[in-house]
Write an enzyme that holds these catalytic residues in place. Sequence first.
Site, PDB file in Angstrom:
ATOM      1  N   ASP A  24       0.858  -1.186   0.000  1.00  0.00           N
ATOM      2  CA  ASP A  24       0.000   0.000   0.000  1.00  0.00           C
ATOM      3  C   ASP A  24       0.898   1.241   0.000  1.00  0.00           C
ATOM      4  OD1 ASP A  24      -2.120   1.701   0.137  1.00  0.00           O
ATOM      5  OD2 ASP A  24      -2.749   1.151   2.161  1.00  0.00           O
ATOM      6  N   ASP A 119      -2.847   2.517  -6.042  1.00  0.00           N
ATOM      7  CA  ASP A 119      -1.830   2.588  -4.999  1.00  0.00           C
ATOM      8  C   ASP A 119      -1.751   1.371  -4.089  1.00  0.00           C
ATOM      9  OD1 ASP A 119      -4.278   3.099  -3.845  1.00  0.00           O
ATOM     10  OD2 ASP A 119      -3.528   4.618  -2.463  1.00  0.00           O
ATOM     11  N   GLU A 120      -2.444   0.282  -4.409  1.00  0.00           N
ATOM     12  CA  GLU A 120      -2.307  -0.907  -3.577  1.00  0.00           C
ATOM     13  C   GLU A 120      -2.569  -2.170  -4.387  1.00  0.00           C
ATOM     14  OE1 GLU A 120      -5.214  -1.737  -0.495  1.00  0.00           O
ATOM     15  OE2 GLU A 120      -6.564  -0.239  -1.345  1.00  0.00           O
TER      16      GLU A 120
END
Length: 379
Positions: A24, A119-120
């Site tokens: 993350d 983003d993860e």
Amino acid sequence: MAHSTTPSMTPSMAPASRKIIHVDCDCFYAAVEMRDDPSLRGRPVAVGGDPHRRGVIATCNYPARQFGVHSAMASSQALRRCPELVIVPPNFDKYRKVSAQIHDIFRRYTSLIEPLSLDEAFLDVSASEQFDNSATRIAQALRQDVRREVGITVSAGVAPNKFLAKVASDWRKPDGLFVIPPAQVEEFVAALPVNKISGVGRVTGERMAGLNLKTCGDLQQLSRLELGQHFGSFGERLYHLCRGEDSRPIQTGRRRKSVSVERTYDKDQLTLTDWLRELEGLIEKLKERFAKLDQHYLISGLTAKVKYQDFVSMSCDKAGNDLDSAHFEALFRQLWERREGPARLLGIGARLRDLKAPQQPDLFPEERDKALHSQRNRM
């Protein structure tokens, strides 16, 4: 550092032997902006819309969070909480490029990657031959690679399944690494607060608090039947998660469950007539998005959403298998009947049935194909 260019992977490892990493990025959009503009470093920074035009915060860095700024907050409210806040307009093309760069790094270690957002992502390194198959060392290496090559930090969690890996990645944020070895799962989960369970939101959390259920250990004292009585269909999943059990595999080709559009207005839409006037443009955009999907999706339901002047949101759903305006007009009218008032945001969407997803045997494939063809022709 030497990397294998074609990692050996086995997608169907036994749950006990799986090694999952959840990665993350730390305040991703803001981190990219601070990387590109050194003058922002050390200052409270947010990425979001214009506070004078009803903008909303997409994300913010940790100095801003100390003032109570958070994502989905109105930019004007964020500025009131933190007058020194620097609000940077989003640049999603740049963020997508940075995300692609990070995924290139992931692929050095495994081909089993499940993106959750820009983003993860989850990574299955169960059969990776790198670092003697140490998931901890792999997580350390990819974090170092991202820092050195991309210029931002990521946090990572390592565990035997997706649920625990996601919990672990948040344990030592920002720029942290936390590992839950199989031998420690039972002890770790017993003390885990119930609000760390995916799917436990405000309403479910309040229900658990009313039952004096504070930890997963408390939930473990309830039988399957009792969990079902208190939490409905979610009870069965709670039974497994509170024991740290999660057999979901990594999905390398994620499929959509819905498609939607929404619009935030500079000026409130004051009346139902105003709401309905906006429908044509929203439906046109929704049809465009649906048309861009592949041919294996059917519409299985419809939804509409409103966010009022005071930021309270409401939504409602109905059955439907096409994007006819009459369906959405009925939904808007239903929302207006529930609560009349000026709307700062309106949105519509469709739930999707994925014909590629595992299903019961299709006894009537010709009828299915006709339905799919009919839906597409109605778009």
